[in-house]
Design a protein around this motif. Structure first.
Motif, PDB file in Angstrom:
ATOM      1  N   PRO A  70       0.929  -1.366   0.256  1.00 19.02           N
ATOM      2  CA  PRO A  70      -0.039   0.220  -0.015  1.00 19.02           C
ATOM      3  C   PRO A  70       0.891   1.238  -0.505  1.00 19.02           C
ATOM      4  CG  PRO A  70      -0.902  -1.354   2.004  1.00 19.02           C
ATOM      5  CD  PRO A  70       0.512  -1.898   1.117  1.00 19.02           C
ATOM      6  N   ARG A  71       1.168   2.398  -1.174  1.00 20.35           N
ATOM      7  CA  ARG A  71       1.549   3.182  -1.230  1.00 20.35           C
ATOM      8  C   ARG A  71       1.100   4.287  -0.486  1.00 20.35           C
ATOM      9  NH1 ARG A  71       0.852   6.277  -7.124  1.00 20.35           N
ATOM     10  NH2 ARG A  71       3.293   6.053  -6.027  1.00 20.35           N
ATOM     11  N   THR A  72      -0.108   4.323   1.021  1.00 21.57           N
ATOM     12  CA  THR A  72       0.304   5.225   1.939  1.00 21.57           C
ATOM     13  C   THR A  72       0.826   4.482   3.013  1.00 21.57           C
ATOM     14  OG1 THR A  72      -2.042   4.386   2.663  1.00 21.57           O
ATOM     15  CG2 THR A  72      -2.396   6.042   1.686  1.00 21.57           C
ATOM     16  N   ARG A  73       0.742   3.720   3.349  1.00 16.10           N
ATOM     17  CA  ARG A  73       2.065   3.096   4.614  1.00 16.10           C
ATOM     18  C   ARG A  73       3.316   3.790   4.399  1.00 16.10           C
ATOM     19  NH1 ARG A  73      -1.485  -2.811   6.389  1.00 16.10           N
ATOM     20  NH2 ARG A  73      -2.862  -1.344   7.301  1.00 16.10           N
ATOM     21  N   LEU A  74       3.467   3.442   2.976  1.00 16.84           N
ATOM     22  CA  LEU A  74       5.323   3.516   2.970  1.00 16.84           C
ATOM     23  C   LEU A  74       5.816   5.392   2.799  1.00 16.84           C
ATOM     24  CD1 LEU A  74       7.934   2.554   1.633  1.00 16.84           C
ATOM     25  CD2 LEU A  74       6.903   2.621  -0.375  1.00 16.84           C
ATOM     26  N   ARG A  75       4.424   5.937   2.099  1.00 16.94           N
ATOM     27  CA  ARG A  75       4.710   7.187   2.475  1.00 16.94           C
ATOM     28  C   ARG A  75       4.900   7.750   3.262  1.00 16.94           C
ATOM     29  NH1 ARG A  75       0.369   9.586  -2.964  1.00 16.94           N
ATOM     30  NH2 ARG A  75       2.577   8.617  -4.400  1.00 16.94           N
ATOM     31  N   THR A  76       4.062   7.034   4.495  1.00 13.40           N
ATOM     32  CA  THR A  76       3.703   7.736   5.870  1.00 13.40           C
ATOM     33  C   THR A  76       5.017   7.660   6.536  1.00 13.40           C
ATOM     34  OG1 THR A  76       1.125   7.503   5.318  1.00 13.40           O
ATOM     35  CG2 THR A  76       2.262   7.535   7.778  1.00 13.40           C
ATOM     36  N   ARG A  77       5.394   6.189   6.116  1.00 10.97           N
ATOM     37  CA  ARG A  77       6.793   5.526   6.733  1.00 10.97           C
ATOM     38  C   ARG A  77       8.229   6.422   6.048  1.00 10.97           C
ATOM     39  NH1 ARG A  77       8.247  -0.305   6.558  1.00 10.97           N
ATOM     40  NH2 ARG A  77       6.265  -0.054   4.764  1.00 10.97           N
ATOM     41  N   TRP A 124       7.599  10.258   8.201  1.00 11.68           N
ATOM     42  CA  TRP A 124       7.945   9.974  10.002  1.00 11.68           C
ATOM     43  C   TRP A 124       9.504   9.773   9.976  1.00 11.68           C
ATOM     44  CZ3 TRP A 124       5.702  12.982  12.894  1.00 11.68           C
ATOM     45  CH2 TRP A 124       4.154  13.513  12.413  1.00 11.68           C
TER      46      TRP A 124
END
Length: 62
Positions: free
Chosen positions: A27-34, A37
């Motif tokens: 999932p792109r959103t999780r990777l982008r979020t990590r 941060w």
């Protein structure tokens, strides 16, 4: 090999590879979020570490 057969085989294999890649995709959103941060954490560590030389000026904020 005939050009039409080669094109048909290539098209089928490309579709199979796309399907496999779609199933494996993160999932792109999780990777982008990590990553976001992690960049924030690195920035905070750099800001907290202070000047590296005695001649360096501290950061000024508006």
């Amino acid at each position: 090999m005939h050009a039409d057969i080669h094109l048909a085989l290539h098209t089928d294999r490309a579709a199979e590879l796309r399907h496999e890649a779609w199933e494996f995709r993160l999932p792109r959103t999780r990777l982008r979020t990590r990553i976001g941060w992690t960049m924030v954490e690195v920035g905070l560590r750099l800001a907290r570490s202070g000047p590296t030389t005695p001649y360096a000026r501290p950061f000024r904020t508006a």
